[in-house]
Design a protein around this motif. Structure first.
Motif, short mmCIF file in Angstrom:
data_model
loop_
_atom_site.label_atom_id
_atom_site.label_comp_id
_atom_site.label_asym_id
_atom_site.label_seq_id
_atom_site.Cartn_x
_atom_site.Cartn_y
_atom_site.Cartn_z
N GLY A 255 -7.87 -59.64 -47.49
CA GLY A 255 -8.23 -59.70 -48.90
C GLY A 255 -8.96 -58.44 -49.33
O GLY A 255 -9.62 -57.77 -48.52
N TYR A 256 -8.86 -58.13 -50.61
CA TYR A 256 -9.45 -56.90 -51.17
C TYR A 256 -9.93 -57.18 -52.57
O TYR A 256 -9.27 -57.87 -53.35
N LEU A 257 -11.12 -56.67 -52.90
CA LEU A 257 -11.69 -56.86 -54.24
C LEU A 257 -12.41 -55.57 -54.62
O LEU A 257 -13.16 -55.01 -53.81
N LEU B 138 -13.21 -52.61 -40.82
CA LEU B 138 -12.25 -53.16 -41.79
C LEU B 138 -11.61 -52.10 -42.68
O LEU B 138 -10.75 -52.45 -43.50
N MET B 139 -11.98 -50.83 -42.52
CA MET B 139 -11.38 -49.81 -43.36
C MET B 139 -9.86 -49.71 -43.19
O MET B 139 -9.16 -49.38 -44.16
N PRO B 140 -9.29 -49.99 -42.00
CA PRO B 140 -7.83 -50.01 -41.89
C PRO B 140 -7.16 -50.98 -42.86
O PRO B 140 -6.02 -50.77 -43.27
N ILE B 141 -7.87 -52.04 -43.25
CA ILE B 141 -7.31 -52.99 -44.23
C ILE B 141 -7.20 -52.31 -45.59
O ILE B 141 -6.18 -52.49 -46.30
N TYR B 142 -8.21 -51.52 -45.95
CA TYR B 142 -8.14 -50.76 -47.21
C TYR B 142 -6.96 -49.80 -47.16
O TYR B 142 -6.18 -49.71 -48.12
N LEU B 143 -6.80 -49.09 -46.05
CA LEU B 143 -5.67 -48.18 -45.89
C LEU B 143 -4.35 -48.94 -46.00
O LEU B 143 -3.40 -48.46 -46.64
N ILE C 174 -2.73 -49.09 -37.01
CA ILE C 174 -1.33 -49.45 -36.74
C ILE C 174 -1.19 -50.96 -36.59
O ILE C 174 -0.23 -51.57 -37.10
N LYS C 175 -2.15 -51.58 -35.92
CA LYS C 175 -2.13 -53.03 -35.74
C LYS C 175 -2.22 -53.75 -37.08
O LYS C 175 -1.51 -54.73 -37.33
N VAL C 176 -3.09 -53.27 -37.95
CA VAL C 176 -3.25 -53.88 -39.28
C VAL C 176 -1.98 -53.71 -40.11
O VAL C 176 -1.54 -54.65 -40.79
N LEU D 18 -13.87 -55.86 -48.52
CA LEU D 18 -12.67 -56.08 -47.70
C LEU D 18 -12.92 -57.31 -46.84
O LEU D 18 -14.01 -57.48 -46.29
N PHE D 19 -11.89 -58.14 -46.70
CA PHE D 19 -12.03 -59.34 -45.89
C PHE D 19 -10.92 -59.43 -44.86
O PHE D 19 -9.74 -59.21 -45.17
N ASP D 20 -11.31 -59.75 -43.63
CA ASP D 20 -10.37 -59.93 -42.53
C ASP D 20 -10.47 -61.38 -42.06
O ASP D 20 -11.47 -61.77 -41.43
#
Length: 586
Positions: free
Chosen positions: A222-224, A473-478, A528-530, A573-575
């Motif tokens: 999730g992203y906000l 969690l920055m990879p989620i933003y990317l 890469i995993k994300v 960011l939420f994981d």
């Protein structure tokens, strides 16, 4: 308009004339019924006549109790959080949701329930089986119907006080909407809008100073993001607004303490002297013996505690124990923690379009220049004391707070007049609230999406560093950034085809482009995993993740609308895999 002046530790006196404060004797008191104070009939044998005169409370006429209305009972829990003025702001708000997705509906649900005045859902899609599976506010009868219409209908059922509207609007053509369209909304929530469209909408809203909340939810991620040029908060809800000024008591407070002769009190009265009075008396004694200086070093503060202990008479020493516990706070120098805000050009150079906040800040700056301190909050903490002594001390603090407030109120009227605004444009309640929280006001100057997405103005160093953090969690933003670009290039999200291998390669290639634009040269294993997880999710929304994001989003929206509490700066960011969230200023 008066020539602006700077405010700092060496305050410069203002050149403007000031009006005398209104008579604070008319200030009404609400008697505190704390069971620690003792009975109102506690004897006052050791209290001087001067002390007793300060008690101006008419016990024959208690305040009229507030009768709870049906609305008060309905919104009881949130009224305890943001009070009547916050609820009024919420009830006057009109929120627009772009995309009637599961996450978007969850955000609105948490705004409709507390009574947001109006909401509009805009979307151009029709309900599919996937929508029904992920969105709680759709059912089988919704299949094939306009998604905006059905979500609005179900949300409206939650609270008839909130007025719902739906619009069939092509979200891929939002950039062609007339700019006046946005002016009817207090805040806009944009879920999964294409970056090229979103950037244009965000630019319009930024210019109109309408807050934008950008959200996205795919799979377990999730992203906000909050996008607002300026957000000011008066009621930041600190843990406490107590401001005792023991290091610099004003004359009336010191006279109040001096009027109590501890040696002349009997055991009962001695055990019920407020700790504020005890500290003031012993601080005065210490200064007299130490060249006018308060205890400052660790050794001196321990010696000061021993001095207070020497005054204990009996085992009932709770008030003296409170005094000893408060020594560190009592010996701290009272400062002005918001100097940078007071010196802000937006306060020093007022104009006809200046907001109420900056006019109040300017008045506070002028007050500091005159007094050397911010207006007193007037808040007194709980303490061991009998009711009459406590109320008398409370009277001293409240009278000073009223005097400070009235000076600020008069200065506000002068400033309003100077910029050709009605002198009552800022209400007395607003002035009083500002004075109470003046030490804790907050100014947030936001960053635009344009600044975030432009490699030259992006927080590139911070992002690249965070991408290397283990379990960060920055990879989620990317991943969300890469996902947006993939959808714009291909007209679909990755992972929707039977063979996802090519999608994985393209998504990683896009992500690497973004990293290189920041000055990086490679993707880490976590990134890469994300990215693979994004492809696996295939643009699917999980209801539990959407529900959690809905809680995050609604909480921030309420802060923005009510201007209470401090919103995040500016991205969360939420994981869901790690059950972890992070907040970043991007």
């Amino acid at each position: 308009m008066n020539k602006p002046h700077s405010v700092g530790p060496n305050c410069i006196s203002t050149s403007t004339s000031t009006a005398p404060p209104l008579n604070p004797d008319n200030f009404s008191l609400a008697i505190s019924h704390n069971n620690r104070f003792g009975s109102p009939s506690t004897p006052l044998s050791g209290i001087t006549e001067q002390f007793a005169v300060m008690l101006q409370v008419d016990a024959e006429q208690p305040p009229t109790p507030h009768v709870l209305t049906a609305r008060d009972k309905k919104y009881d829990r949130q009224l305890r959080l943001w009070a009547a003025n916050g609820q009024a702001a919420l009830e006057e708000a009109h929120v627009l949701l772009l995309t009637a997705s599961a996450a978007g509906a969850e955000i609105l649900k948490n705004l409709v329930l507390p009574g947001t005045g109006s909401f509009t859902v805009a979307d151009d899609k029709f309900v599919t089986e996937d929508d029904i599976d992920s969105n709680f506010f759709l059912d089988d009868s919704s299949l094939g119907q306009p998604r905006a219409v059905k979500v609005t209908e179900f949300l409206q059922e939650l609270n008839t006080d909130s007025m719902g509207h739906s619009q069939i609007l092509n979200l891929k053509e939002l950039d062609s909407v007339d700019s006046s369209y946005w002016e009817s909304f207090s805040l806009v929530i944009a879920h999964q809008i294409r970056p090229s469209i979103l950037m244009k909408v965000a630019k319009v809203l930024w210019g109109k100073k309408i807050p934008l909340v950008v959200s996205n939810s795919i799979g377990f991620y999730g992203y906000l993001r909050i996008v607002v040029p300026e957000h000011t908060v008066v009621e930041s809800h600190p843990d406490s607004t107590v401001d005792l000024r023991l290091d610099c008591p004003w004359p009336e407070l010191q006279n109040f303490a001096d009027a109590i002769d501890l040696d002349a009190l009997d055991e009962t009265d001695h055990a019920h002297v407020p700790y504020v009075v005890i500290l003031l008396k012993y601080l005065k004694q210490w200064r007299a013996e130490h060249g006018g200086k308060p205890p400052s070093t660790y050794t001196e503060k321990n010696q000061f505690k021993d001095l207070i202990r020497s005054g204990i008479r009996s085992s009932d020493s709770e008030n003296f124990d409170e005094s000893i516990a408060a020594v560190l706070r009592a010996t701290q120098k009272t400062t002005v923690p918001i100097i940078s805000v007071l010196n802000d050009l937006r306060a020093q150079h007022l104009h006809e379009n200046s907001t109420k906040f900056w006019i109040l800040v300017r008045a506070a700056a002028d007050f500091v220049a005159k007094e050397g301190n911010l207006p007193l909050s007037g808040t007194l903490p709980d303490m061991k004391a009998d009711s009459l002594r406590y109320i008398a001390l409370q009277t001293v603090y409240r009278k000073k707070a009223v005097q400070d407030r009235d000076w600020v109120r008069h200065r506000v009227a002068e400033l309003l007049s100077a910029i050709d605004r009605p002198t009552d444009a800022i209400s007395d309640d607003e002035v009083e609230t500002f004075c109470k929280f003046s030490r804790y006001i907050v100014v947030i100057d936001g960053r635009s999406l344009e600044e975030e997405y432009n490699p030259e103005t992006a927080n590139a160093t911070r992002i690249l560093s965070a991408l290397q953090e283990e379990n960060g969690l920055m990879p989620i933003y990317l991943g969300f950034r890469a996902l947006e670009t993939f959808e714009e290039r291909n007209g679909r999200f990755p992972g929707l085809l039977e063979d996802t291998g090519d999608d994985e390669k393209e998504l990683q290639s896009i992500a690497l482009e973004i990293v290189k634009s920041f000055g990086g040269d490679s993707l880490g294993e976590t990134a890469i995993k994300v990215l693979k997880e994004f492809v696996r999710a295939g643009n699917g929304e999980l209801h539990n993740i959407s529900s959690l994001l809905g809680g995050f989003g609604a909480q921030e929206v309420v802060k923005l609308i009510t201007r209470q509490y401090v919103p995040m700066k500016n991205t969360v960011l939420f994981d869901g895999i790690q059950s972890k969230s992070d907040v970043w200023e991007l």
